[in-house]
Write a protein that holds these residues in place. Sequence first.
Motif, PDB file in Angstrom:
ATOM      1  N   LYS A  30      -1.760   2.095 -17.612  1.00 14.31           N
ATOM      2  CA  LYS A  30      -2.443   2.830 -16.549  1.00 14.31           C
ATOM      3  C   LYS A  30      -1.565   2.861 -15.301  1.00 14.31           C
ATOM      4  CE  LYS A  30      -7.034   1.642 -18.283  1.00 14.31           C
ATOM      5  NZ  LYS A  30      -8.294   0.915 -18.016  1.00 14.31           N
ATOM      6  N   ARG A  31      -1.567   4.021 -14.614  1.00 10.01           N
ATOM      7  CA  ARG A  31      -0.695   4.209 -13.455  1.00 10.01           C
ATOM      8  C   ARG A  31      -1.494   4.772 -12.294  1.00 10.01           C
ATOM      9  NH1 ARG A  31       3.852   7.579 -16.714  1.00 10.01           N
ATOM     10  NH2 ARG A  31       1.992   8.830 -17.059  1.00 10.01           N
ATOM     11  N   GLY A  32      -1.034   4.456 -11.094  1.00  7.61           N
ATOM     12  CA  GLY A  32      -1.716   4.982  -9.925  1.00  7.61           C
ATOM     13  C   GLY A  32      -1.093   4.502  -8.636  1.00  7.61           C
ATOM     14  N   LEU A  33      -1.687   4.947  -7.523  1.00 10.17           N
ATOM     15  CA  LEU A  33      -1.206   4.652  -6.182  1.00 10.17           C
ATOM     16  C   LEU A  33      -2.010   3.481  -5.615  1.00 10.17           C
ATOM     17  CD1 LEU A  33       0.967   6.157  -4.446  1.00 10.17           C
ATOM     18  CD2 LEU A  33      -0.953   7.188  -3.218  1.00 10.17           C
ATOM     19  N   VAL A  34      -1.297   2.495  -5.068  1.00  5.54           N
ATOM     20  CA  VAL A  34      -1.965   1.339  -4.477  1.00  5.54           C
ATOM     21  C   VAL A  34      -2.650   1.771  -3.184  1.00  5.54           C
ATOM     22  CG1 VAL A  34      -1.667  -0.969  -3.515  1.00  5.54           C
ATOM     23  CG2 VAL A  34      -0.319  -0.259  -5.504  1.00  5.54           C
ATOM     24  N   GLN A  35      -3.960   1.623  -3.131  1.00  5.05           N
ATOM     25  CA  GLN A  35      -4.739   2.004  -1.961  1.00  5.05           C
ATOM     26  C   GLN A  35      -5.043   0.827  -1.049  1.00  5.05           C
ATOM     27  OE1 GLN A  35      -5.626   5.229  -1.273  1.00  5.05           O
ATOM     28  NE2 GLN A  35      -4.509   5.877  -3.089  1.00  5.05           N
ATOM     29  N   GLU A  36      -5.240  -0.348  -1.627  1.00  6.62           N
ATOM     30  CA  GLU A  36      -5.646  -1.501  -0.821  1.00  6.62           C
ATOM     31  C   GLU A  36      -5.320  -2.792  -1.559  1.00  6.62           C
ATOM     32  OE1 GLU A  36      -9.735  -3.409   1.145  1.00  6.62           O
ATOM     33  OE2 GLU A  36      -9.814  -1.663  -0.190  1.00  6.62           O
ATOM     34  N   ILE A  37      -4.840  -3.780  -0.814  1.00  6.58           N
ATOM     35  CA  ILE A  37      -4.642  -5.130  -1.334  1.00  6.58           C
ATOM     36  C   ILE A  37      -5.682  -6.010  -0.653  1.00  6.58           C
ATOM     37  CG2 ILE A  37      -3.037  -7.049  -1.640  1.00  6.58           C
ATOM     38  CD1 ILE A  37      -0.760  -5.089  -1.394  1.00  6.58           C
ATOM     39  N   GLY A  38      -6.765  -6.307  -1.353  1.00  6.57           N
ATOM     40  CA  GLY A  38      -7.875  -7.037  -0.765  1.00  6.57           C
ATOM     41  C   GLY A  38      -7.795  -8.520  -1.043  1.00  6.57           C
ATOM     42  N   VAL A  66       0.844  -1.188   0.000  1.00 11.64           N
ATOM     43  CA  VAL A  66       0.000   0.000   0.000  1.00 11.64           C
ATOM     44  C   VAL A  66       0.885   1.245   0.000  1.00 11.64           C
ATOM     45  CG1 VAL A  66      -1.687   1.319   1.325  1.00 11.64           C
ATOM     46  CG2 VAL A  66      -1.904  -1.159   1.153  1.00 11.64           C
ATOM     47  N   GLY A  67       0.591   2.186  -0.904  1.00  8.77           N
ATOM     48  CA  GLY A  67       1.379   3.401  -1.013  1.00  8.77           C
ATOM     49  C   GLY A  67       2.349   3.391  -2.172  1.00  8.77           C
ATOM     50  N   ASP A  68       2.571   2.227  -2.814  1.00  6.52           N
ATOM     51  CA  ASP A  68       3.464   2.165  -3.963  1.00  6.52           C
ATOM     52  C   ASP A  68       2.780   2.757  -5.195  1.00  6.52           C
ATOM     53  OD1 ASP A  68       5.402   0.990  -2.453  1.00  6.52           O
ATOM     54  OD2 ASP A  68       5.057  -1.041  -3.179  1.00  6.52           O
ATOM     55  N   TYR A  69       3.588   3.351  -6.060  1.00  7.29           N
ATOM     56  CA  TYR A  69       3.084   3.890  -7.325  1.00  7.29           C
ATOM     57  C   TYR A  69       3.452   2.904  -8.419  1.00  7.29           C
ATOM     58  CZ  TYR A  69       1.686   7.336 -10.791  1.00  7.29           C
ATOM     59  OH  TYR A  69       1.032   7.989 -11.815  1.00  7.29           O
TER      60      TYR A  69
END
Length: 345
Positions: free
Chosen positions: A136-144, A126-129
């Motif tokens: 597509k790119r983004g910030l990891v918010q949750e690993i469910g 969580v928190g990795d870009y």
Amino acid sequence: MDNIEDLEGFVLFAIGRTPVTLGGVVTGLVIIVAGFLAARIARMAIERLRGRTRHGQAALYIVEKLITYGMVIVAFVIGVTTIGINLSSLAVFAGAVGVGIGLGLQGVVKEFVSGLVLIFDRVLNVGDYVELEDGKRGLVQEIGPRAVRVRTNDNIDLVVPNSKFIEGPVVNWTLHNRGRRIHIPFSVAYGSDREKVREVVLEAARSVPFTQPETDTERTQVWLVGFGESGLNFELLVWPTLEAVKRPAAMHAAYTWAIADALECAGIEVPFPQMDVRLRSLFGHEGDDALTALRLDHPKAATRRGHAPNPITTNDAAEDLARPLPPPDEPVMEREPHSAGSRAP
């Protein structure tokens, strides 16, 4: 009192030789629901603790998953046992219909196991870009348990199945909480002073507030990378901060704007598409004789035999290649990503 005893002794059905009573069913369901509620309370408490500290984020996330998953599983087993269902007695039933259920739930089990691998492997946190295979790119918010939730810089949530991060290539821009070097291309017109271009662009890049201080291995440089149709092609190589790396579009635009301002202030021309027409012959004459026939003044060739060469300029790319490669990274025992969230070549 007699009614309660009658309720508890009321047999609904039997599994093998084990009777299932109404009281047992109610008690078992209460235990299962209580387990789910306790797991949710524990998750909220740990998330609140993670929000208050900047250290041990990865460890707290693993603890959260272990506690919540463990409480749910234990509550489910105790609840089912309280109902009166002997789990060992389900072996025959599982053997009979297990193949059909397995085919239906194999996708769910696959994603769940992939999520556990991601949590404990710690290549993704969580928190990795991250950048997906489709760009597509983004910030990891949750690993469910089923999917990873990635939020783009446009505030769009992407729900990506866990197996996609296991089976396909994924670029982690902020692995081990380290920055990365970026390349900003730009061009100048032919005839521009290359050393002056280098100086003004380096000064502009260093003036950008999110440019990191230079070290022996992380330096801001300007490379001449090619000869274009209309001008010289350069690249600015710079090391921005980790937070800036997580906003690549804005970061690229900021450096491009700074370069444009610097070139404009220095009077260095930016090239535009153009075409040169060379006149080889006119009225039976060629070269200078043709221009003389037209009575046009023409500049002499700038290069003549014996002309003094231009001074040698700094070649950052050559100096970079002359230095030995750094040693491999040491094993990282624990990563601590930022609470807000491979170096790419």
